[in-house]
Design an enzyme around this catalytic site. Structure first.
Site, PDB file in Angstrom:
ATOM      1  N   THR A  11     -15.075  52.214  35.709  1.00 35.49           N
ATOM      2  CA  THR A  11     -15.845  52.450  36.927  1.00 35.49           C
ATOM      3  C   THR A  11     -16.822  53.609  36.769  1.00 35.49           C
ATOM      4  O   THR A  11     -16.466  54.632  36.177  1.00 35.49           O
ATOM      5  CB  THR A  11     -14.849  52.807  38.057  1.00 35.49           C
ATOM      6  N   VAL A  44      -8.083  43.756  44.339  1.00 31.27           N
ATOM      7  CA  VAL A  44      -8.869  44.947  44.669  1.00 31.27           C
ATOM      8  C   VAL A  44      -8.207  46.151  44.018  1.00 31.27           C
ATOM      9  O   VAL A  44      -6.981  46.309  44.089  1.00 31.27           O
ATOM     10  CB  VAL A  44      -8.935  45.145  46.204  1.00 31.27           C
ATOM     11  N   ASP A  92      -8.527  50.568  42.977  1.00 32.47           N
ATOM     12  CA  ASP A  92      -8.557  51.832  43.721  1.00 32.47           C
ATOM     13  C   ASP A  92      -9.929  52.176  44.268  1.00 32.47           C
ATOM     14  O   ASP A  92     -10.055  52.903  45.259  1.00 32.47           O
ATOM     15  CB  ASP A  92      -8.120  52.971  42.791  1.00 32.47           C
ATOM     16  N   GLY A  99      -9.913  53.974  35.941  1.00 34.28           N
ATOM     17  CA  GLY A  99      -8.747  53.557  35.161  1.00 34.28           C
ATOM     18  C   GLY A  99      -8.024  52.429  35.878  1.00 34.28           C
ATOM     19  O   GLY A  99      -8.639  51.701  36.662  1.00 34.28           O
ATOM     20  N   GLY A 134      -6.469  50.705  38.556  1.00 37.07           N
ATOM     21  CA  GLY A 134      -6.486  50.973  39.992  1.00 37.07           C
ATOM     22  C   GLY A 134      -5.120  50.948  40.641  1.00 37.07           C
ATOM     23  O   GLY A 134      -4.817  51.773  41.510  1.00 37.07           O
TER      24      GLY A 134
HETATM   25  N1  ASP Z   1     -10.403  51.579  38.653  1.00 38.38           N
HETATM   26  C1  ASP Z   1     -10.998  50.280  38.499  1.00 38.38           C
HETATM   27  C2  ASP Z   1     -10.113  49.241  39.074  1.00 38.38           C
HETATM   28  O1  ASP Z   1      -8.901  49.323  38.908  1.00 38.38           O
HETATM   29  C3  ASP Z   1     -11.297  49.891  37.107  1.00 38.38           C
HETATM   30  C4  ASP Z   1     -11.656  50.946  36.167  1.00 38.38           C
HETATM   31  O2  ASP Z   1     -12.004  52.062  36.530  1.00 38.38           O
HETATM   32  O3  ASP Z   1     -11.616  50.633  34.991  1.00 38.38           O
HETATM   33  O4  ASP Z   1     -10.620  48.294  39.636  1.00 38.38           O
END
Ligand code: ASP
Length: 310
Positions: A151, A179, A181, A202, A204
């Protein structure tokens, strides 16, 4: 370290630079953050955000985005949206409302269409190729953030205003409708101009369990220096997950306090982040985690060349 902007991942470098130009020209912090996020959303070479994002299990790109204005505590978010060119624009729009400020899927798309926001196909040929090459029989309980391609989170502070914007296509091969975080207040991001702001990237599902961004902001509110606040919040959350018998997925965080001091922490080996400094420089840093010991380095050219992720 002090800055006007701090952003997750190396991929945010150009966007942060553009955001700083806008600040120099007298733009608001919101303008700067929006420009920085949109620059990443529009670049097809990044595999986790906007155009070029990797698809879900059915081969469709579903996008989540959020924006928080730390002056008003206004929070806007959209989740599971398809074919919307710049999800962050709609999240920002929604943060001005007191009700109906978090919209999902068809409702979010209808709102965006009515508002005249541009739609276009978001699945690139490259993302489709990666999808086709992927084993479809994936264990969805074992999904990880795709090779560090995560993200984009941009935090900013100008004058007395803190704010943050985040945008993502979520986990590659996620279940349709999943969905993470990012569009959940206090998990993917949180901003309070009286204190500062924090954001996370990371896995979520793991980040959400600790409301990690809010946890960091609360530590800063309690007087803990921003770098320590990041390390403590992440460390305590990981320890709690481990006590529950849960092996935590990757999680990385950034934060900025009301005095523009920045911090970052990760449970990965290395987590690159970008700072738009107070004297106008754009600098790539990396939080490095060696067996639980965190340090922040300014990577040299060899490190950057060897770095595989976005
Ligand atoms: N945090 C995001 C999610 O879990 C993905 C990511 O940051 O890699 O959708």
């Amino acid at each position: 370290m002090e800055g006007y902007l701090i952003a997750t991942w190396k991929m945010a470098f150009e966007g942060v630079k553009k955001g700083q130009d806008l600040i120099r020209q007298g733009g608001t912090i919101h303008k700067a953050i929006m420009e920085a996020v949109k620059t990443v959303e529009d670049d097809p070479s990044y595999h986790s955000v906007g155009y070029g994002g990797l698809p879900n299990l059915e081969g469709e790109v579903e996008l989540d985005a959020a924006y928080m204005d730390g002056d008003t505590l206004g929070f806007g978010a959209i989740m599971g949206v398809k074919n919307l060119k710049n999800p962050i624009e709609v999240a920002y729009d929604l943060c001005h409302y007191k009700r109906n400020c978090v919209l999902a899927a068809a409702g979010a798309e209808a709102y965006a269409r009515k508002g005249g926001y541009p739609f276009s196909p978001m699945l690139t040929e490259e993302a489709e190729e990666r999808y086709k090459a992927q084993e479809k029989n994936v264990d969805t309980e074992k999904l990880e953030a795709y090779g560090g391609h995560d993200t984009v989170c941009i935090i900013g502070r100008l004058g007395d205003t803190s704010a943050c914007g985040v945008s993502t296509s979520g986990l590659f091969m996620k279940l349709p409708g999943r969905v993470g975080d990012s569009p959940i207040i206090g998990s993917g991001c949180y901003a309070d101009s009286e204190v500062g702001a924090a954001a996370a990237t990371g896995v979520g599902e793991d980040i959400m369990k600790g409301c990690l961004s809010f946890a960091i902001v609360e530590k800063i509110r309690a007087g803990i220096p921003v770098q320590q606040a990041c390390e403590q919040a992440l460390g305590e959350h990981i320890a709690r997950l481990e006590r529950s018998g849960h092996k935590p997925g990757s999680m990385s965080v950034i934060a900025m306090d009301r005095d523009h001091h920045v911090g970052a922490a990760t449970n990965k080996k290395a987590f690159p982040f970008v700072v738009g400094t107070m004297d106008g420089e754009t600098v790539l840093f990396a939080a490095v985690n060696e067996g639980g010991n965190m340090s922040v380095i300014c990577p040299d050219e060899a490190w950057i060349q060897a770095y595989q992720g976005d």
